[in-house]
Design a protein around this motif. Structure first.
Motif, PDB file in Angstrom:
ATOM      1  N   LEU A   1      18.681  32.491  48.389  1.00  0.00           N
ATOM      2  CA  LEU A   1      20.061  32.701  48.787  1.00  0.00           C
ATOM      3  C   LEU A   1      20.979  32.656  47.580  1.00  0.00           C
ATOM      4  O   LEU A   1      20.764  31.891  46.643  1.00  0.00           O
ATOM      5  CB  LEU A   1      20.480  31.623  49.795  1.00  0.00           C
ATOM      6  N   LEU A   2      22.026  33.460  47.619  1.00  0.00           N
ATOM      7  CA  LEU A   2      23.000  33.485  46.529  1.00  0.00           C
ATOM      8  C   LEU A   2      24.061  32.425  46.766  1.00  0.00           C
ATOM      9  O   LEU A   2      24.473  32.178  47.894  1.00  0.00           O
ATOM     10  CB  LEU A   2      23.667  34.860  46.451  1.00  0.00           C
ATOM     11  N   SER A   3      24.522  31.813  45.703  1.00  0.00           N
ATOM     12  CA  SER A   3      25.634  30.867  45.805  1.00  0.00           C
ATOM     13  C   SER A   3      26.930  31.662  45.938  1.00  0.00           C
ATOM     14  O   SER A   3      26.963  32.876  45.731  1.00  0.00           O
ATOM     15  CB  SER A   3      25.687  29.977  44.567  1.00  0.00           C
ATOM     16  N   VAL A   4      28.012  30.962  46.259  1.00  0.00           N
ATOM     17  CA  VAL A   4      29.303  31.630  46.406  1.00  0.00           C
ATOM     18  C   VAL A   4      29.718  32.303  45.095  1.00  0.00           C
ATOM     19  O   VAL A   4      30.180  33.447  45.091  1.00  0.00           O
ATOM     20  CB  VAL A   4      30.384  30.626  46.874  1.00  0.00           C
TER      21      VAL A   4
ATOM     22  N   VAL B   1      27.792  35.489  44.664  1.00  0.00           N
ATOM     23  CA  VAL B   1      28.277  36.554  45.552  1.00  0.00           C
ATOM     24  C   VAL B   1      29.550  37.173  44.987  1.00  0.00           C
ATOM     25  O   VAL B   1      29.694  38.395  44.943  1.00  0.00           O
ATOM     26  CB  VAL B   1      28.515  36.013  46.978  1.00  0.00           C
ATOM     27  N   VAL B   2      30.475  36.327  44.528  1.00  0.00           N
ATOM     28  CA  VAL B   2      31.723  36.829  43.952  1.00  0.00           C
ATOM     29  C   VAL B   2      31.432  37.682  42.726  1.00  0.00           C
ATOM     30  O   VAL B   2      31.992  38.773  42.566  1.00  0.00           O
ATOM     31  CB  VAL B   2      32.682  35.666  43.611  1.00  0.00           C
ATOM     32  N   ALA B   3      30.560  37.219  41.858  1.00  0.00           N
ATOM     33  CA  ALA B   3      30.195  37.989  40.666  1.00  0.00           C
ATOM     34  C   ALA B   3      29.507  39.296  41.055  1.00  0.00           C
ATOM     35  O   ALA B   3      29.734  40.334  40.433  1.00  0.00           O
ATOM     36  CB  ALA B   3      29.287  37.153  39.765  1.00  0.00           C
ATOM     37  N   HIS B   4      28.699  39.252  42.088  1.00  0.00           N
ATOM     38  CA  HIS B   4      27.969  40.431  42.565  1.00  0.00           C
ATOM     39  C   HIS B   4      28.941  41.478  43.104  1.00  0.00           C
ATOM     40  O   HIS B   4      28.855  42.646  42.760  1.00  0.00           O
ATOM     41  CB  HIS B   4      26.981  39.982  43.637  1.00  0.00           C
TER      42      HIS B   4
ATOM     43  N   LEU C   1      39.380  40.358  48.841  1.00  0.00           N
ATOM     44  CA  LEU C   1      39.549  38.910  48.636  1.00  0.00           C
ATOM     45  C   LEU C   1      38.341  38.289  47.964  1.00  0.00           C
ATOM     46  O   LEU C   1      38.477  37.443  47.085  1.00  0.00           O
ATOM     47  CB  LEU C   1      39.834  38.223  49.980  1.00  0.00           C
ATOM     48  N   ILE C   2      37.150  38.698  48.381  1.00  0.00           N
ATOM     49  CA  ILE C   2      35.942  38.176  47.755  1.00  0.00           C
ATOM     50  C   ILE C   2      35.870  38.617  46.299  1.00  0.00           C
ATOM     51  O   ILE C   2      35.545  37.835  45.412  1.00  0.00           O
ATOM     52  CB  ILE C   2      34.682  38.629  48.532  1.00  0.00           C
ATOM     53  N   ARG C   3      36.208  39.881  46.075  1.00  0.00           N
ATOM     54  CA  ARG C   3      36.143  40.417  44.708  1.00  0.00           C
ATOM     55  C   ARG C   3      37.113  39.701  43.772  1.00  0.00           C
ATOM     56  O   ARG C   3      36.807  39.500  42.595  1.00  0.00           O
ATOM     57  CB  ARG C   3      36.471  41.916  44.738  1.00  0.00           C
ATOM     58  N   SER C   4      38.267  39.296  44.294  1.00  0.00           N
ATOM     59  CA  SER C   4      39.272  38.676  43.424  1.00  0.00           C
ATOM     60  C   SER C   4      39.215  37.157  43.437  1.00  0.00           C
ATOM     61  O   SER C   4      40.044  36.510  42.794  1.00  0.00           O
ATOM     62  CB  SER C   4      40.667  39.140  43.849  1.00  0.00           C
ATOM     63  N   ALA C   5      38.259  36.571  44.135  1.00  0.00           N
ATOM     64  CA  ALA C   5      38.140  35.106  44.187  1.00  0.00           C
ATOM     65  C   ALA C   5      37.734  34.571  42.822  1.00  0.00           C
ATOM     66  O   ALA C   5      36.988  35.205  42.086  1.00  0.00           O
ATOM     67  CB  ALA C   5      37.115  34.702  45.242  1.00  0.00           C
ATOM     68  N   PRO C   6      38.227  33.383  42.499  1.00  0.00           N
ATOM     69  CA  PRO C   6      37.823  32.790  41.218  1.00  0.00           C
ATOM     70  C   PRO C   6      36.353  32.415  41.247  1.00  0.00           C
ATOM     71  O   PRO C   6      35.834  31.958  42.264  1.00  0.00           O
ATOM     72  CB  PRO C   6      38.704  31.548  41.111  1.00  0.00           C
ATOM     73  N   VAL C   7      35.698  32.627  40.127  1.00  0.00           N
ATOM     74  CA  VAL C   7      34.247  32.325  40.041  1.00  0.00           C
ATOM     75  C   VAL C   7      34.032  30.899  39.638  1.00  0.00           C
ATOM     76  O   VAL C   7      34.694  30.288  38.918  1.00  0.00           O
ATOM     77  CB  VAL C   7      33.565  33.285  39.046  1.00  0.00           C
TER      78      VAL C   7
END
Length: 93
Positions: free
Chosen positions: A15-18, A21-24, A87-93
């Protein structure tokens, strides 16, 4: 599109972490894939629902109402999906 979605999201190791996912999703190609996936899946699902409802031998006015309702539902669903993708794309990593 479905095959690409499956490869890039479900055939990863574990599973990918949050943050992963954001980086992806920050990758422009993956982001475009996600938007296209939302469009295709929504269209396919609502077209299937429409076909099942129209098999009920509805009147022409009922068919128009069903078509309009499904169109509104589809637009709302796609807008919601696109907003979430941004929103996911612009979330802080």
């Amino acid at each position: 599109i479905v095959i690409l979605h499956m490869i890039f999201h479900h055939f990863q190791e574990g599973l990918l972490s949050v943050s992963q996912v954001v980086a992806h999703v920050a990758d422009p190609a993956i982001f475009l894939l996600e938007i296209l996936f939302v469009l295709v899946v929504t269209y396919h699902a609502l077209l299937g629902i429409k076909a099942v409802i129209f098999d009920l031998q509805l009147s022409d006015s009922a068919r128009r109402k069903v078509s309009m309702g499904l169109t509104v539902l589809g637009v709302v669903t796609v807008v919601y999906g696109v907003i979430l993708a941004f929103l996911i794309r612009s979330a802080p990593v």
